[in-house]
Design a protein around this motif. Structure first.
Motif, PDB file in Angstrom:
ATOM      1  N   VAL A  25    -117.344   9.411 -38.680  1.00 13.05           N
ATOM      2  CA  VAL A  25    -116.565  10.578 -39.094  1.00 13.05           C
ATOM      3  C   VAL A  25    -115.182  10.503 -38.468  1.00 13.05           C
ATOM      4  N   THR A  26    -114.158  10.793 -39.261  1.00  7.63           N
ATOM      5  CA  THR A  26    -112.777  10.753 -38.769  1.00  7.63           C
ATOM      6  C   THR A  26    -112.112  12.123 -38.788  1.00  7.63           C
ATOM      7  N   ASP A  27    -112.620  13.046 -39.594  1.00  2.71           N
ATOM      8  CA  ASP A  27    -112.053  14.388 -39.689  1.00  2.71           C
ATOM      9  C   ASP A  27    -113.046  15.368 -39.083  1.00  2.71           C
ATOM     10  N   PHE A  28    -112.780  15.807 -37.860  1.00  2.77           N
ATOM     11  CA  PHE A  28    -113.743  16.631 -37.144  1.00  2.77           C
ATOM     12  C   PHE A  28    -113.648  18.113 -37.482  1.00  2.77           C
ATOM     13  N   GLU A  29    -112.764  18.468 -38.400  1.00  5.02           N
ATOM     14  CA  GLU A  29    -112.721  19.843 -38.898  1.00  5.02           C
ATOM     15  C   GLU A  29    -113.550  20.014 -40.164  1.00  5.02           C
ATOM     16  N   HIS A  30    -113.948  18.886 -40.765  1.00  2.00           N
ATOM     17  CA  HIS A  30    -114.673  18.946 -42.043  1.00  2.00           C
ATOM     18  C   HIS A  30    -115.876  17.994 -42.008  1.00  2.00           C
ATOM     19  N   VAL A  31    -116.665  18.111 -40.961  1.00  2.00           N
ATOM     20  CA  VAL A  31    -117.826  17.233 -40.803  1.00  2.00           C
ATOM     21  C   VAL A  31    -118.840  17.458 -41.920  1.00  2.00           C
ATOM     22  N   LEU A  32    -119.099  18.717 -42.257  1.00  3.83           N
ATOM     23  CA  LEU A  32    -120.104  19.006 -43.281  1.00  3.83           C
ATOM     24  C   LEU A  32    -119.691  18.444 -44.642  1.00  3.83           C
ATOM     25  N   GLU A  33    -118.394  18.526 -44.952  1.00  2.00           N
ATOM     26  CA  GLU A  33    -117.920  17.976 -46.230  1.00  2.00           C
ATOM     27  C   GLU A  33    -118.154  16.472 -46.287  1.00  2.00           C
ATOM     28  N   GLN A  34    -117.912  15.778 -45.161  1.00  2.00           N
ATOM     29  CA  GLN A  34    -118.156  14.334 -45.124  1.00  2.00           C
ATOM     30  C   GLN A  34    -119.649  14.035 -45.199  1.00  2.00           C
ATOM     31  N   PHE A  35    -120.450  14.881 -44.560  1.00  2.00           N
ATOM     32  CA  PHE A  35    -121.904  14.718 -44.652  1.00  2.00           C
ATOM     33  C   PHE A  35    -122.357  14.828 -46.108  1.00  2.00           C
ATOM     34  N   ARG A  36    -121.878  15.845 -46.810  1.00  2.00           N
ATOM     35  CA  ARG A  36    -122.264  16.038 -48.222  1.00  2.00           C
ATOM     36  C   ARG A  36    -121.828  14.863 -49.074  1.00  2.00           C
ATOM     37  N   GLU A  37    -120.648  14.330 -48.798  1.00  2.00           N
ATOM     38  CA  GLU A  37    -120.124  13.215 -49.587  1.00  2.00           C
ATOM     39  C   GLU A  37    -120.913  11.930 -49.343  1.00  2.00           C
ATOM     40  N   ILE A  38    -121.247  11.657 -48.089  1.00  2.00           N
ATOM     41  CA  ILE A  38    -121.913  10.404 -47.732  1.00  2.00           C
ATOM     42  C   ILE A  38    -123.416  10.468 -47.957  1.00  2.00           C
ATOM     43  N   GLN A  39    -124.026  11.662 -47.768  1.00  2.00           N
ATOM     44  CA  GLN A  39    -125.468  11.836 -47.910  1.00  2.00           C
ATOM     45  C   GLN A  39    -126.241  10.844 -47.038  1.00  2.00           C
ATOM     46  N   PRO A  40    -126.011  10.852 -45.729  1.00  2.00           N
ATOM     47  CA  PRO A  40    -126.661   9.877 -44.853  1.00  2.00           C
ATOM     48  C   PRO A  40    -128.152  10.164 -44.686  1.00  2.00           C
ATOM     49  N   HIS A  41    -128.883   9.153 -44.250  1.00  2.00           N
ATOM     50  CA  HIS A  41    -130.302   9.319 -43.958  1.00  2.00           C
ATOM     51  C   HIS A  41    -130.526   9.820 -42.531  1.00  2.00           C
ATOM     52  N   MET A  42    -129.497   9.693 -41.681  1.00  2.00           N
ATOM     53  CA  MET A  42    -129.610  10.111 -40.283  1.00  2.00           C
ATOM     54  C   MET A  42    -128.218  10.413 -39.746  1.00  2.00           C
ATOM     55  N   VAL A  43    -128.181  11.274 -38.707  1.00  2.00           N
ATOM     56  CA  VAL A  43    -126.908  11.612 -38.058  1.00  2.00           C
ATOM     57  C   VAL A  43    -127.041  11.394 -36.554  1.00  2.00           C
ATOM     58  N   LEU A  44    -126.038  10.736 -35.963  1.00  2.00           N
ATOM     59  CA  LEU A  44    -125.879  10.662 -34.510  1.00  2.00           C
ATOM     60  C   LEU A  44    -124.720  11.586 -34.166  1.00  2.00           C
ATOM     61  N   LEU A  45    -124.959  12.573 -33.313  1.00  2.00           N
ATOM     62  CA  LEU A  45    -123.998  13.659 -33.131  1.00  2.00           C
ATOM     63  C   LEU A  45    -123.699  13.909 -31.659  1.00  2.00           C
ATOM     64  N   ASP A  46    -122.404  13.885 -31.319  1.00  2.99           N
ATOM     65  CA  ASP A  46    -121.978  14.240 -29.971  1.00  2.99           C
ATOM     66  C   ASP A  46    -121.829  15.763 -29.884  1.00  2.99           C
ATOM     67  N   ILE A  47    -121.853  16.305 -28.664  1.00  2.00           N
ATOM     68  CA  ILE A  47    -121.674  17.751 -28.478  1.00  2.00           C
ATOM     69  C   ILE A  47    -120.207  18.098 -28.291  1.00  2.00           C
ATOM     70  N   ASN A  48    -119.505  17.378 -27.410  1.00  2.00           N
ATOM     71  CA  ASN A  48    -118.092  17.670 -27.129  1.00  2.00           C
ATOM     72  C   ASN A  48    -117.218  17.079 -28.221  1.00  2.00           C
ATOM     73  N   LEU A  49    -116.847  17.933 -29.176  1.00  2.00           N
ATOM     74  CA  LEU A  49    -116.044  17.494 -30.308  1.00  2.00           C
ATOM     75  C   LEU A  49    -114.826  18.405 -30.464  1.00  2.00           C
ATOM     76  N   PRO A  50    -113.753  17.922 -31.109  1.00  2.00           N
ATOM     77  CA  PRO A  50    -112.600  18.779 -31.373  1.00  2.00           C
ATOM     78  C   PRO A  50    -112.969  19.898 -32.353  1.00  2.00           C
ATOM     79  N   SER A  51    -112.275  20.993 -32.291  1.00  2.00           N
ATOM     80  CA  SER A  51    -112.416  22.114 -33.221  1.00  2.00           C
ATOM     81  C   SER A  51    -113.728  22.867 -33.039  1.00  2.00           C
ATOM     82  N   PHE A  52    -114.843  22.269 -33.423  1.00  2.00           N
ATOM     83  CA  PHE A  52    -116.160  22.889 -33.295  1.00  2.00           C
ATOM     84  C   PHE A  52    -117.085  21.938 -32.546  1.00  2.00           C
TER      85      PHE A  52
END
Length: 231
Positions: A31-58
């Motif tokens: 992910v490169t746009d940390f203000e629109h993570v959900l939009e990128q998730f919907r576009e890519i439709q991944p089978h799994m997510v690796l997610l950090d807690i300390n992120l910009p914006s949210f």
């Protein structure tokens, strides 16, 4: 090919994860746009997510909730935070697992394979686990009784399957923790939260007081709903 979405703002860590994941034959997208993570998730439709807690914006907790609102795909939190409360919050917000930095890449890959296998390996052969008319469909995350159905999260489905398979025997807390979190550290509050969620799902089907806490031992699911069906 499975696709894994990496939500990590440390570019070096993200690229190392991507390189290691792709070495094992998976596709990894950063992910490169940390203000629109959900939009990128919907576009890519991944089978799994690796997610950090300390992120910009949210923070990662926010994005965990957003992803869970649209998908039950496996989600592993990878964070430098090692406190019990951070791990509890991640699990309560929908994460399937939690790993602290620094981490060994082989352990990350083992967890990735394990969660992908659990989520997708049996998709073509649907299983059903049942007891006295209560039917659990683990692959579709659905619990049914007399034609009425409720949806479960992945953790709830695994917990329900464990309880159903051993009903009416007592299932120890240790056995449940091993089933749900593969020996990852979690405290008693986390398990209690998931037990409470299962009780709520059973209540939605009209089943009250079937899940019993056996003090000092664990939990027992007694098929008391069977008595109500025969009256």
């Amino acid at each position: 090919m499975y696709t894994i979405l990496i939500v990590e703002d440390d570019r070096k860590i993200a690229e190392l994860l991507q390189s290691h994941i792709q070495k094992y034959g998976y596709q990894a997208v950063i992910v490169t746009d940390f203000e629109h993570v959900l939009e990128q998730f919907r576009e890519i439709q991944p089978h799994m997510v690796l997610l950090d807690i300390n992120l910009p914006s949210f923070d990662g907790y926010y994005w965990c909730r957003q992803i869970r609102s649209v998908s039950d795909c496996p989600l592993i939190v990878i964070s430098a935070r090692s406190g019990k409360m951070d791990q509890l919050m991640a699990l309560e917000n929908g994460a399937d697992d939690y790993m602290t930095k620094p981490f060994h890449y082989e352990i990350v890959m083992a967890k990735i394979r394990n969660h992908l296998n659990r989520a997708y390996a049996s998709r073509n052969e649907e299983r059903v686990v049942q007891k006295a008319g209560l039917m659990l469909y683990p692959e579709r995350l659905e619990l049914q009784l007399q034609g009425k159905a409720v949806m479960l999260s992945k953790k709830e489905a695994v917990l329900m399957e464990t309880l159903l398979e051993r009903s009416p025997r007592v299932v120890s807390r240790e056995a449940i923790l091993n089933q749900l979190w593969d020996d990852s550290f979690v405290d008693d509050n986390t398990l209690s939260v998931n037990i409470t969620r299962i009780r709520k799902r059973l209540a939605e089907l009209g089943i009250e007081q079937a899940l019993e806490t056996v003090r000092g031992s664990g939990y027992r699911l007694s098929p008391i709903w069977e008595d109500h069906q025969t009256r």
